[in-house]
Write a protein that holds these residues in place. Structure first.
Motif, PDB file in Angstrom:
ATOM      1  N   ARG A 137      -5.877   7.140  -0.501  1.00 46.49           N
ATOM      2  CA  ARG A 137      -5.002   7.852   0.457  1.00 46.49           C
ATOM      3  C   ARG A 137      -3.906   8.505  -0.069  1.00 46.49           C
ATOM      4  NH1 ARG A 137      -7.535   9.621   3.801  1.00 46.49           N
ATOM      5  NH2 ARG A 137      -8.990   8.301   5.206  1.00 46.49           N
ATOM      6  N   ALA A 138      -3.476   8.211  -1.259  1.00 49.10           N
ATOM      7  CA  ALA A 138      -2.504   9.000  -1.950  1.00 49.10           C
ATOM      8  C   ALA A 138      -2.948  10.326  -2.252  1.00 49.10           C
ATOM      9  CB  ALA A 138      -2.071   8.437  -3.342  1.00 49.10           C
ATOM     10  N   TYR A 179       0.814  -1.091   0.038  1.00 44.15           N
ATOM     11  CA  TYR A 179       0.176  -0.038  -0.018  1.00 44.15           C
ATOM     12  C   TYR A 179       0.934   1.277  -0.048  1.00 44.15           C
ATOM     13  CZ  TYR A 179      -4.159  -2.714   1.265  1.00 44.15           C
ATOM     14  OH  TYR A 179      -5.226  -3.758   1.453  1.00 44.15           O
ATOM     15  N   ALA A 237      -5.567   2.516  -1.059  1.00 36.34           N
ATOM     16  CA  ALA A 237      -4.125   3.233  -0.967  1.00 36.34           C
ATOM     17  C   ALA A 237      -4.227   4.188  -2.011  1.00 36.34           C
ATOM     18  CB  ALA A 237      -3.083   2.121  -1.190  1.00 36.34           C
ATOM     19  N   ASN A 238      -4.867   3.902  -3.195  1.00 37.64           N
ATOM     20  CA  ASN A 238      -5.096   4.986  -4.314  1.00 37.64           C
ATOM     21  C   ASN A 238      -5.780   6.064  -3.841  1.00 37.64           C
ATOM     22  OD1 ASN A 238      -5.685   6.478  -6.513  1.00 37.64           O
ATOM     23  ND2 ASN A 238      -6.556   4.913  -7.628  1.00 37.64           N
ATOM     24  N   SER A 275       1.238   9.362  -5.895  1.00 41.22           N
ATOM     25  CA  SER A 275       1.545  10.683  -5.497  1.00 41.22           C
ATOM     26  C   SER A 275       2.670  11.428  -6.212  1.00 41.22           C
ATOM     27  CB  SER A 275       2.053  10.751  -3.952  1.00 41.22           C
ATOM     28  OG  SER A 275       2.154  12.050  -3.614  1.00 41.22           O
ATOM     29  N   LYS A 290       0.736   4.103  -2.684  1.00 40.35           N
ATOM     30  CA  LYS A 290       0.693   5.428  -2.597  1.00 40.35           C
ATOM     31  C   LYS A 290       1.734   6.506  -2.923  1.00 40.35           C
ATOM     32  CE  LYS A 290      -0.307   4.781   1.786  1.00 40.35           C
ATOM     33  NZ  LYS A 290      -0.806   4.932   3.286  1.00 40.35           N
TER      34      LYS A 290
END
Length: 388
Positions: free
Chosen positions: A134-135, A102, A131-132, A110, A106
């Protein structure tokens, strides 16, 4: 730029690529190879990479997988009249823990978005969408997610994250950056009544498979408003994919999933696109080719993006005002594309974090409905979310 966690494209795939026509897509990509390393990204617009992580699949049995067949199929296609530069960055391998994977995902997303490069993620289990999401924590204040899936994936957020519960985690975890979650292609019998009721109570959007198949254009506005688009291959009907991939006799067909990918591509807001739940098998040609064509249509859409949502110059649009009950509704129609938006003025007044959502994509039909004293559903849900 640190991409040490990316492994190069397989030499077998590169050898296959050398046998293709000089006009084939694979011959025009910038490819991460063991010999050449990670390509220069200065002029790259779209970057494809795999994430070989599926340990949070509820049906995980310890199998590993690769994306070689997808790459062979994708490389063999011919590009359209495109002006974008595309890179294949290889794969993020499984970390020591899922959390390590993850973190790498990220970081990759980012870095790419900050360079104005659209990442295309090939997975892996769909919990990678978490995770995508949260980036984006340090990128934009609020995020819209569209999930093309037969299920909502709300799940039990009190339990560890899985591919059937990642949306629940996204909704309830801090920081609360999710503005809208929309599902395209859900099938009622795969979702509990509690989940359906929760979607309604949170004023999220959902489009049943039957609605989408009847009129695919109804999903264009919600895709136009998305930042992240995540596709679960389980949304595709079993007859369209390989044996190991089949999950249901009903689902989107190949043309419909490609049309959705193209709508995602032409959206000026979509900055990451993922295809998940790939399960390779010996008879993998059908699934690999379908994924390749979905990628092709997304990239085709990106190449036809038009900046049509600049309403600072009144030569760019037409403005329409109508009254529904005591509410004044303001619509905008782009002179460039004919696409429609509806104004939501209260969002800017109440919450500074929501300023980017003051214009909501809609359809011409929404304007016609408003003229007949019917409040558009998307407008109503955005209003209710802001009022809660």
């Amino acid at each position: 730029m640190n991409f040490n966690f990316l492994s190069p494209v397989s030499d077998l795939v590169l050898a296959h690529n050398e046998l293709l026509s000089a006009q084939a897509l694979g011959r025009k990509l910038k490819i991460h190879s063991a010999q050449q390393g990670i390509p220069d990204l200065d002029d790259v617009n779209i970057a494809i990479f795999g994430v070989l992580e599926n340990r949070n699949d509820v049906n995980y049995i310890g199998e590993e997988f690769h994306l070689n067949e997808i790459r062979k199929s994708f490389y063999s296609l011919f590009p359209g009249s495109w002006n974008t530069t595309i890179a294949d960055l290889g794969d993020i391998n499984r970390g020591e823990s899922v959390e390590d994977t993850y973190f790498a995902l990220k970081e990759a997303i980012s870095i790419l978005i900050k360079k104005n490069i659209i990442p295309i993620i090939l997975g892996g289990s769909q919990d990678l969408t978490h995770a995508n999401y949260r980036a984006y924590d340090a990128l934009i204040p609020m995020v819209n997610i569209v999930n093309v899936d037969a299920q909502f994936n709300l799940g039990d957020s009190t339990k560890p994250i899985k591919n059937n519960s990642f949306v629940g985690k996204i909704i309830l975890e801090k920081p609360y950056n999710l503005f809208n979650y929309a599902n395209i292609g859900y099938q009622t019998y795969f979702n509990s009544q509690e989940e359906i009721d929760l979607m309604d109570s949170l004023y999220f959007e959902s489009y049943r498979l039957g609605q989408v198949s009847k009129d695919i254009t109804i999903v264009e506005p919600v895709l136009r408003d998305a930042n992240i688009v995540s596709i679960d291959l389980g949304c595709v009907k079993g007859s369209e994919v390989s044996l190991n991939q089949k999950s249901s006799p009903n689902g989107l067909d190949g043309k419909e999933i490609c049309a959705i990918a193209r709508y995602a591509g032409i959206s000026n807001k979509v900055t990451s696109f993922g295809i998940y739940e790939y399960k390779p098998s010996k008879d993998d040609e059908m699934t690999a080719m379908l994924i390749s064509q979905v990628l092709w249509y997304f990239i085709e859409g990106v190449n036809y993006r038009i900046k049509d949502d600049d309403f600072s110059d009144d030569r760019n649009y037409q403005k329409f005002i109508c009254m529904v009950d005591d509410q004044e509704l303001v619509f905008y129609k782009s002179n460039k594309t004919g696409r429609w938006w509806i104004e939501i003025p209260f969002l800017a007044e109440v919450n500074n974090k929501l300023k980017s959502h003051t214009l909501l994509p809609c359809m011409h039909q929404d304007y016609l409905d408003a003229c007949n004293n019917m409040v558009p559903d998307r407008w109503y849900k955005a209003f209710q979310k802001n009022s809660v």
